[in-house]
Design a protein around this motif. Structure first.
Motif, PDB file in Angstrom:
ATOM      1  N   ALA A  32      -9.992  -7.451   4.494  1.00  0.00           N
ATOM      2  CA  ALA A  32      -9.230  -7.503   3.245  1.00  0.00           C
ATOM      3  C   ALA A  32     -10.149  -7.988   2.128  1.00  0.00           C
ATOM      4  O   ALA A  32     -10.720  -9.074   2.217  1.00  0.00           O
ATOM      5  CB  ALA A  32      -8.040  -8.437   3.411  1.00  0.00           C
ATOM      6  N   ALA A  80      -4.440  -8.442  -0.493  1.00  0.00           N
ATOM      7  CA  ALA A  80      -4.975  -7.451   0.453  1.00  0.00           C
ATOM      8  C   ALA A  80      -4.834  -7.931   1.890  1.00  0.00           C
ATOM      9  O   ALA A  80      -4.658  -7.121   2.808  1.00  0.00           O
ATOM     10  CB  ALA A  80      -6.441  -7.158   0.131  1.00  0.00           C
ATOM     11  N   THR A 140       0.864  -1.182   0.000  1.00  0.00           N
ATOM     12  CA  THR A 140       0.000   0.000   0.000  1.00  0.00           C
ATOM     13  C   THR A 140       0.904   1.237   0.000  1.00  0.00           C
ATOM     14  O   THR A 140       2.066   1.149   0.399  1.00  0.00           O
ATOM     15  CB  THR A 140      -0.896   0.039   1.255  1.00  0.00           C
TER      16      THR A 140
END
Lengths: 259, 260
Positions: free
Chosen positions: A65, A48, A17
């Protein structure tokens, strides 16, 4: 009074990220100084769960996620389709995004769906009684507007660098993984490429900036000559264009280019 | 291809004075001597539309603005630049109108017009929100791409290929099916300067005028409650003296800071 629900949205690419995303946790912490808040990360993208675990480890907030296979390109339209059912269920009071070109594609559509307000480019938060006032620059940064949304939920895009976490290590929150269905979309990411001639502003060792004070575009050559005395010189390719549209073009969308 | 370009009349920031105390109310922001102009990003949006028309000669470009009587001047300029038709949604002047209200008005008009493409500037120079375009797209349920600097329609029929700068100095290339809304960043094509003869002709062009109340009711959602000065994070250093003395002081400063 029930806790204010805060959802922080993070886009993940292969488990990574943007580093500035933790700034958004600082915004949530600022809200928590004045009232009870319940914060949750919504991490969407490829790997994620890994990204969610990392963010949760840094901040202590639990994460959901939303896994999207890496071969599926993230577009604003896809992210809207994936996120809005979850947000409709969660009904957060504050939904915070990092201010990026992609988030700008769909935050307004999310706000419309959630019957929320939408404030972009947030750079500060102050409390007026119990009510948060979100501040953003107006008139080229000469003034700051404080914006209130009364009791309505709000979708925010937050400028990186304005909120800072205290860096203390928290106990990791839970990470729940979901695999949302992916609808067909009308936008398609063809490619993302490093610019052939451009470098990020953040990579520059020294930035030579010029504003209205230089008088006219003719004087840009002087700035170029000035920048030449610095090592690893970089010279903005589109600076004359940026001059025409105002200095915030460089500041917001930055385009320093090595020659 | 039918294209709508949304434009706004904004105060020229260079003509404004910014006192050390913030204005008491939003209406105090505009002082005497402030000049007004078309938002520069909207000029880029018009130019992008005109460039698209060069490959689709049958295209028609409308320009639309929301505002009081004075807002008409930007429509005249747009027509002078080459836009085919001007639409004025009459709305009383307001310093900080809600982007949801403006977006709702424009979407209500556009919904009846069968546009293929709507272009807006990436943001207005005064309020800098960049929200009206995305709100219009959200209301019409169209795909939206923001901060686009290059548009071409050479890929496939009904599809636009768009490029934009994203964070980290990277470029993103996207394709979008029409109908779609794009917000345009300053880009490769410099907006054309309208010829005087075209501006004079534009002054006689009959505009389509609609009262805002005939299209939609206001939707506030958010309000500006205060204007303050930005926090001063660091002070600048003023170097005084002759040109030679200033150059010496500057060189000394660079050395002291280890810049050269």
């Amino acid at each position: 009074m029930p806790a204010r629900k805060v959802a922080i949205i993070a886009e993940a690419e292969r488990g990574r990220t943007p580093s500035a995303i933790v700034d958004l946790a600082a915004l949530a912490a600022k809200l928590a100084e004045n009232e009870s808040v319940e914060v949750r990360w919504l991490v969407v993208g490829s790997n994620a769960a890994d990204a969610g675990a990392e963010l949760s480890g840094h901040t202590g907030y639990p994460a959901v996620a939303l896994e999207i296979p890496s071969e599926v390109s993230l577009t604003g339209e896809l992210l809207f389709e994936v996120l809005h059912p979850f947000l409709m269920d969660m009904r957060p009071d504050v939904i915070a995004f990092l201010h990026t070109s992609r988030s700008q594609d769909y935050v307004a559509a999310l706000a419309l769906t959630l019957d929320a307000a939408c404030i972009t480019g947030v750079q500060a938060l102050v409390m007026q009684g119990d009510a948060p006032v979100f501040q953003r620059a107006v008139f080229g940064g000469k003034w700051v507007a404080g914006i209130q949304t009364d009791d309505r939920p709000v979708v925010l895009t937050v400028l990186p660098g304005y909120f800072k976490t205290d860096g203390t290590v928290k106990e990791r929150g839970e990470v729940e993984t979901k695999r949302p269905s992916l609808p067909a979309t009308r936008t398609r990411l063809i490619e993302t490429r490093e610019s052939e001639t451009e470098a990020a502003l953040t990579q520059a060792q020294t930035i030579v900036a010029a504003g209205r004070g230089i008088g006219s575009e003719d004087n840009l050559d002087t700035i170029g000559r000035l920048s030449a005395i610095f090592p690893n010189q970089r010279w903005p390719d589109r600076v004359s264009s940026a001059m025409r549209v105002g200095c915030h073009t460089i500041a917001r969308w930055g385009l320093p280019v090595p020659r | 291809m039918r294209i709508l370009v949304c434009i706004k009349r904004v105060p020229d920031l260079e003509s404004m004075t910014f006192p050390d105390t913030p204005p008491q109310s939003p209406s105090d922001i505009i002082c005497e001597g402030t000049t007004w102009r078309m938002n520069r990003y909207d000029e880029y949006a018009i130019e992008a539309a005109l460039q698209l028309r060069e490959t689709h000669s049958a295209s028609r470009i409308d320009a639309l603005t929301v505002g009081d009587e004075d807002a008409v001047e930007v429509l005249r300029r747009a027509i002078g630049m080459g836009v085919d038709h001007g639409v004025h949604i009459q709305q009383p002047p307001e310093m900080f109108p809600s982007p949801f209200t403006i977006g709702k008005l424009i979407a209500a008009y556009a919904r009846e017009q069968a546009y293929d493409l709507i272009l807006c500037g990436v943001m207005s120079e005064d309020l800098m929100q960049g929200l009206v375009g995305p709100v219009i797209a959200g209301l019409l349920k169209w795909p939206c791409l923001t901060a686009i600097h290059t548009v071409n329609d050479q890929a496939r029929a009904g599809v636009l290929r768009c490029e934009r700068e994203i964070e980290g100095g990277r470029q993103e290339v996207l394709e979008v099916e029409l109908p779609a809304l794009l917000t345009i960043q300053s880009g490769i094509h410099t907006p054309r300067y309208p010829a005087l003869s075209k501006l004079l002709r534009a002054n006689k062009y009959p505009l389509e005028v609609l009262p805002a109340a005939s299209l939609a009711t206001p939707t506030g959602r958010q309000r500006v409650s205060a204007i303050t000065l930005p926090e001063r994070v660091r002070a600048g250093v003023m170097i005084e003296g002759t040109a030679e003395s200033k150059a010496r002081q500057l060189a000394k400063l660079f050395h002291a800071k280890g810049l050269c």
